[in-house]
Structure formats: structure tokens, C-alpha cells
Design an enzyme around this catalytic site. Structure first.
Site, mmCIF file in Angstrom:
data_model
loop_
_atom_site.group_PDB
_atom_site.id
_atom_site.type_symbol
_atom_site.label_atom_id
_atom_site.label_comp_id
_atom_site.label_asym_id
_atom_site.label_seq_id
_atom_site.Cartn_x
_atom_site.Cartn_y
_atom_site.Cartn_z
ATOM 1 N N HIS A 119 0.874 -1.180 0.000
ATOM 2 C CA HIS A 119 0.000 0.000 0.000
ATOM 3 C C HIS A 119 0.913 1.234 0.000
ATOM 4 O O HIS A 119 2.012 1.198 0.566
ATOM 5 C CB HIS A 119 -0.834 -0.059 1.283
ATOM 6 C CG HIS A 119 -1.895 0.962 1.412
ATOM 7 N ND1 HIS A 119 -1.648 2.243 1.841
ATOM 8 C CD2 HIS A 119 -3.238 0.901 1.196
ATOM 9 C CE1 HIS A 119 -2.789 2.924 1.889
ATOM 10 N NE2 HIS A 119 -3.769 2.131 1.490
ATOM 11 N N ASP A 196 3.167 -4.838 8.212
ATOM 12 C CA ASP A 196 1.908 -4.109 8.061
ATOM 13 C C ASP A 196 0.782 -5.140 8.180
ATOM 14 O O ASP A 196 0.531 -5.918 7.259
ATOM 15 C CB ASP A 196 1.887 -3.413 6.697
ATOM 16 C CG ASP A 196 0.573 -2.696 6.438
ATOM 17 O OD1 ASP A 196 -0.353 -2.830 7.261
ATOM 18 O OD2 ASP A 196 0.466 -2.013 5.400
ATOM 19 N N GLN A 199 -4.336 -5.604 6.882
ATOM 20 C CA GLN A 199 -5.316 -6.485 6.234
ATOM 21 C C GLN A 199 -5.298 -7.897 6.815
ATOM 22 O O GLN A 199 -6.054 -8.755 6.365
ATOM 23 C CB GLN A 199 -5.059 -6.557 4.714
ATOM 24 C CG GLN A 199 -5.255 -5.253 3.974
ATOM 25 C CD GLN A 199 -6.721 -4.814 3.880
ATOM 26 O OE1 GLN A 199 -7.650 -5.583 4.133
ATOM 27 N NE2 GLN A 199 -6.939 -3.561 3.516
ATOM 28 N N LYS A 222 -10.330 -1.224 10.385
ATOM 29 C CA LYS A 222 -10.508 -2.387 9.501
ATOM 30 C C LYS A 222 -10.844 -3.640 10.316
ATOM 31 O O LYS A 222 -10.950 -4.736 9.784
ATOM 32 C CB LYS A 222 -9.249 -2.624 8.667
ATOM 33 C CG LYS A 222 -8.969 -1.490 7.668
ATOM 34 C CD LYS A 222 -7.755 -1.804 6.824
ATOM 35 C CE LYS A 222 -7.165 -0.598 6.139
ATOM 36 N NZ LYS A 222 -7.967 -0.025 5.075
ATOM 37 N N CYS A 362 -4.640 2.351 -3.745
ATOM 38 C CA CYS A 362 -3.405 2.906 -3.145
ATOM 39 C C CYS A 362 -2.230 1.962 -3.376
ATOM 40 O O CYS A 362 -1.409 1.732 -2.474
ATOM 41 C CB CYS A 362 -3.565 3.186 -1.654
ATOM 42 S SG CYS A 362 -4.887 4.315 -1.267
HETATM 43 C C1 LIG Z 1 -2.261 -3.072 3.621
HETATM 44 C C2 LIG Z 1 -2.626 -1.684 4.067
HETATM 45 N N1 LIG Z 1 -1.730 -0.938 4.708
HETATM 46 C C3 LIG Z 1 -2.000 0.296 5.142
HETATM 47 C C4 LIG Z 1 -3.237 0.861 4.921
HETATM 48 C C5 LIG Z 1 -3.494 2.251 5.392
HETATM 49 O O1 LIG Z 1 -4.503 2.276 6.352
HETATM 50 P P1 LIG Z 1 -5.065 3.662 6.891
HETATM 51 O O2 LIG Z 1 -5.667 4.370 5.709
HETATM 52 O O3 LIG Z 1 -6.075 3.282 7.905
HETATM 53 O O4 LIG Z 1 -3.911 4.413 7.451
HETATM 54 C C6 LIG Z 1 -4.218 0.139 4.246
HETATM 55 C C7 LIG Z 1 -5.540 0.733 3.952
HETATM 56 O O5 LIG Z 1 -6.263 0.308 3.105
HETATM 57 C C8 LIG Z 1 -3.910 -1.174 3.807
HETATM 58 O O6 LIG Z 1 -4.806 -1.915 3.150
#
Ligand SMILES: Cc1ncc(COP(=O)(O)O)c(C=O)c1O
Length: 410
Positions: A119, A196, A199, A222, A362
């Protein structure tokens, strides 16, 4: 407690009220009534600024806030509760690590390794760190099965690697990366590893000590919690050696006209008034998840995702972007109706009350690597049913039938 699907959906007022087919859980999940009530109760009975007052209401607010830090530490099996830092979201947690650890520990010709499926929040901060420290940003690429092959891990992570930052589960492909193996390999090379878990933590049990992750981050929203709270876990000895990311109230020990000493962990990294209501909601979300249990969540989700994979695979006008091994796949399914823009597909589905995401998610470098601009993405949580999948399939058939004459005309 009886967790048949009927009962689970009843816990989610929005799903009851709107009668929609909500398949955008990768973006944010709906909130159960237990989370909504916990926030209401906080404002009715406990609202005060934690860590600020000597009066009992503020002390009680502080206790509530700190109890949730302890709950999260247990939830992910952190050794110490001060290893849990509250942030605004996953993005802020990753920026904190990039600025506070990356900028200060990397030097010219060191290497940062991420994957092509990251992301933007786990990619753009590392580009900046690489530019400023004159280190090098390297990517682990995926194979035709949307997985990172072992050779890629072994070729990219070398003695020069100082940081490996990787998603546990891809928000586009649903690929589950073997992060335990990556951490082990990276540690052998002397690198620190950031996971990270944005997900993955909604779907699978996380144990930071078993993984031996140096850092692990996620967003609350999430996994049933309110918008506006994220978590950063870091090993105590690493966090202790890092400088604060944001400066201001509550993160200090003594402030003089020209110099300041910082508060110990975790306050050092929590400057200013925090999103206390969201932290309270995150506590209730964890209780909700633990009540159902990850085993049950996985059992429900595996059945629905398996069904979705089977039903979508029957649609010969679709291209699917997911690993072939269902054991290695969770949460999201990306696809395209060949020749139809994903935004058009999502708009047709919307007229039927079906919510999916369309776009680049993203993850523009991944899109470019796959040779596409965007995809449709259906993302699932434990309250989704086979009926939701059937609705999706009906919606896709409708969209295809509407657009097919234009597709053949080219
Ligand atoms: C794998 C992953 N990392 C980071 C993020 C960023 O999350 P946030 O927008 O809540 O900061 C997302 C959001 O979709 C994501 O899917």
C-alpha cells in the site's frame, strides 16, 4: 453465545438499516452495536482528557485508556504494554517508524526492502527515507501466482539490508505473505522488520513474539473499531532508542527554554490529546472479536471466500487477480470485467445496493507491475454470507450484459 450468520448481521446497525451487500471491508468494516455503545458510555460517564487531571474523572479516563493499551498488548502477545503506541491510523504508524527509526538509522548505500504489493503508506515514506539518507529502496516482486517466491526474498534481502517492511496480507491480491519466514531471513542478515498487519489482523491471530517482528502496525477501523485510531507495536529496546516523531504536550518530562527531556514509553510517542473515544471503541472491538474467536472467524470466512472464488471463476468474462492456493489467500478478491472500466462496474453494482471498491487501491506500483490501471475489489468479513456472493455475481452479470455490446465493438 450463538453465532449463526443471522445473529451476527443483527449486531451491525448499519447493515440492518441499509439492507446493503457490503463488500468493502478492506477499506473499513462496519461497527457492531457493542462498539457504538462503548463510545456512548465513555462520553456519558467518563469523558475527560487522560493523563491531564488529578481529579477522579480524569484519573478514571486515564485508567480506561491504559487498560485498553494492556488489552491490545495481550491481544497481539506483546511482552510489555508500553510497546503499544496509539496513532491516528496505520499510515501514521508507518510514518512514525520511517521518520523516527529510518531517518536516524540508515546511511548511504544501506538498503530498504519492501514488496511490489505494498500500500502507498508502506512505500512512499520509504522513498523519502531512501532519498534523504541516500540509501536504496529495493522491491521483492511477485510471480504469476501473485506470491513472492523464496528466491526473491533471498536475492533482495542481503547484508546491506537494514530495513524490511512488508504487508502480511495484500490489500489488492489477498495474498498471505509468509512473514515469519521473511522475518527469520531478514534477522539473519541483521535487518529490522516491520509488518503491516492492516489487512491480516481482522482475519488472523497475530502473535508478535512468535513472529519476532521488530515492529507491527495496523488500523483499528478495519477490525470493527472506529475510524481514527491506529496501533504501532515495537520492541521495547528499539522504541527506547528512537527519538519522538511528534513534539508537544504529554510526550515530555522536563521542558526548559532551550532543551527538553522526553517522557518514557509509551507517552514519548503520543503527543497531544489522543482520540480517546476511538481507543475505547477499539477495546470493545477486540472484545467482540475475542468473543467470536479467530477460529470461528476463519471458519466462516474460509467457507464464504471459497464459495466466492468458485462462483467468480465460473464467469468467463472476468479476470481474477488472486493466488491459486486458497490456503494462501484471505480477505479480498480483485477482478476485472474484461474491457469494462472498474468504476463503471462499481456504479452498476451500487444501483443494486452492492458496495465494492474500484480503483488502484493505493497500490499504483503494483497496478503498473500487473499491466493494469485499476481493478474491482470485493472484500469480506465474517458477517458476509454466500448470499452476498450470489448478489455480487448477479450484479456482475447485469454489468456485463449492459456493457458487452460495447466490448465487442471494441
Ligand atoms: C495493507 C494496508 N496498509 C495500510 C493501509 C493504510 O490504512 P489507513 O488508511 O487506515 O492508514 C491500508 C488501507 O487500506 C492497507 O490496506
Amino acid at each position: 453465545m450463538n453465532f449463526n450468520m443471522e445473529n451476527i448481521k443483527k449486531d451491525f446497525p448499519l447493515l440492518e438499516e441499509r439492507k446493503i451487500t457490503y463488500l468493502d471491508n478492506g477499506a473499513t468494516t462496519q461497527k457492531p452495536i457493542q462498539v457504538i455503545k462503548a463510545i456512548e458510555e465513555f462520553y456519558k460517564k467518563y469523558n475527560a482528557n487522560p493523563h491531564r487531571g488529578a481529579y477522579s474523572l480524569s484519573v478514571e479516563a486515564t485508567q480506561l485508556y491504559e487498560q485498553i493499551r494492556e488489552k491490545i498488548a495481550k491481544f497481539i502477545n506483546a511482552k510489555h504494554s508500553e510497546e503499544i503506541i496509539f496513532s491516528k491510523n496505520a499510515t501514521e504508524s508507518l510514518n512514525l517508524i520511517a521518520y523516527s527509526y529510518g531517518m536516524n538509522n540508515l546511511k548511504k548505500d544501506d538498503e530498504i526492502v519492501i514488496s511490489i504489493m505494498e500500500h502507498h503508506s508502506n512505500l512512499v515514506p520509504w522513498q523519502k527515507v531512501a532519498k534523504i539518507t541516500e540509501s536504496k529502496l529495493k522491491y521483492m516482486y511477485i510471480n504469476d501466482n501473485y506470491e513472492i517466491p523464496d528466491e526473491e526474498i533471498e536475492n533482495k534481502i542481503t547484508d546491506k539490508t537494514k530495513i524490511v517492511s512488508i504487508t502480511h496480507v495484500s490489500n489488492v491480491l489477498g495474498t498471505i505473505n509468509n512473514v515469519k519466514k521473511i522475518i527469520k531471513y531478514a534477522h539473519k542478515k541483521g535487518a529490522k522488520v516491520i509488518i503491516d498487519a492492516s489487512q491480516s489482523i481482522p482475519h488472523v491471530k497475530i502473535d508478535v513474539q512468535d513472529l519476532d517482528a521488530d515492529f507491527l502496525i495496523f488500523s483499528g477501523h478495519k477490525m470493527l473499531a472506529p475510524l481514527g485510531v491506529g496501533v504501532l507495536y515495537g520492541k521495547k529496546e528499539i522504541l527506547n532508542n528512537m527519538t519522538p516523531f511528534l513534539m508537544g504536550g504529554d510526550m515530555i518530562e522536563y521542558v526548559h527554554e532551550q532543551e527538553t527531556t522526553y517522557a518514557p514509553l509509551p507517552n514519548k510517542f503520543e503527543a497531544g490529546t489522543q482520540n480517546v473515544e476511538a481507543v475505547i471503541g477499539l477495546g470493545a472491538a477486540i472484545d467482540y472479536i475475542e468473543n467470536i474467536g479467530y477460529n470461528k472467524i476463519q471458519q466462516i470466512e474460509k467457507e464464504v471466500i471459497k464459495y466466492a472464488r468458485q462462483q467468480l471463476a465460473k464467469l468467463d468474462y472476468l479476470t481474477l487477480y488472486m493466488p491459486s492456493n486458497e490456503e494462501n489467500h484471505c480477505g479480498v478478491i480483485s477482478f476485472n470485467i474484461n474491457g469494462v472500466h472498474p468504476h463503471d462496474v462499481a456504479s452498476i453494482l451500487d444501483t443494486l445496493g452492492i458496495c465494492i471498491r474500484s480503483g488502484n487501491h493505493c497500490a499504483q506500483p503494483l497496478m503498473r507491475y500487473l499491466g493494469i490501471d485499476s481493478t474491482c475489489r470485493a472484500s469480506f468479513y465474517f458477517y458476509n454470507t454466500k448470499e452476498d456472493v450470489d448478489n455480487l455475481v448477479k450484479g456482475l452479470d447485469k454489468a456485463y450484459n449492459m456493457f458487452k455490446k460495447y466490448i465487442t465493438k471494441g
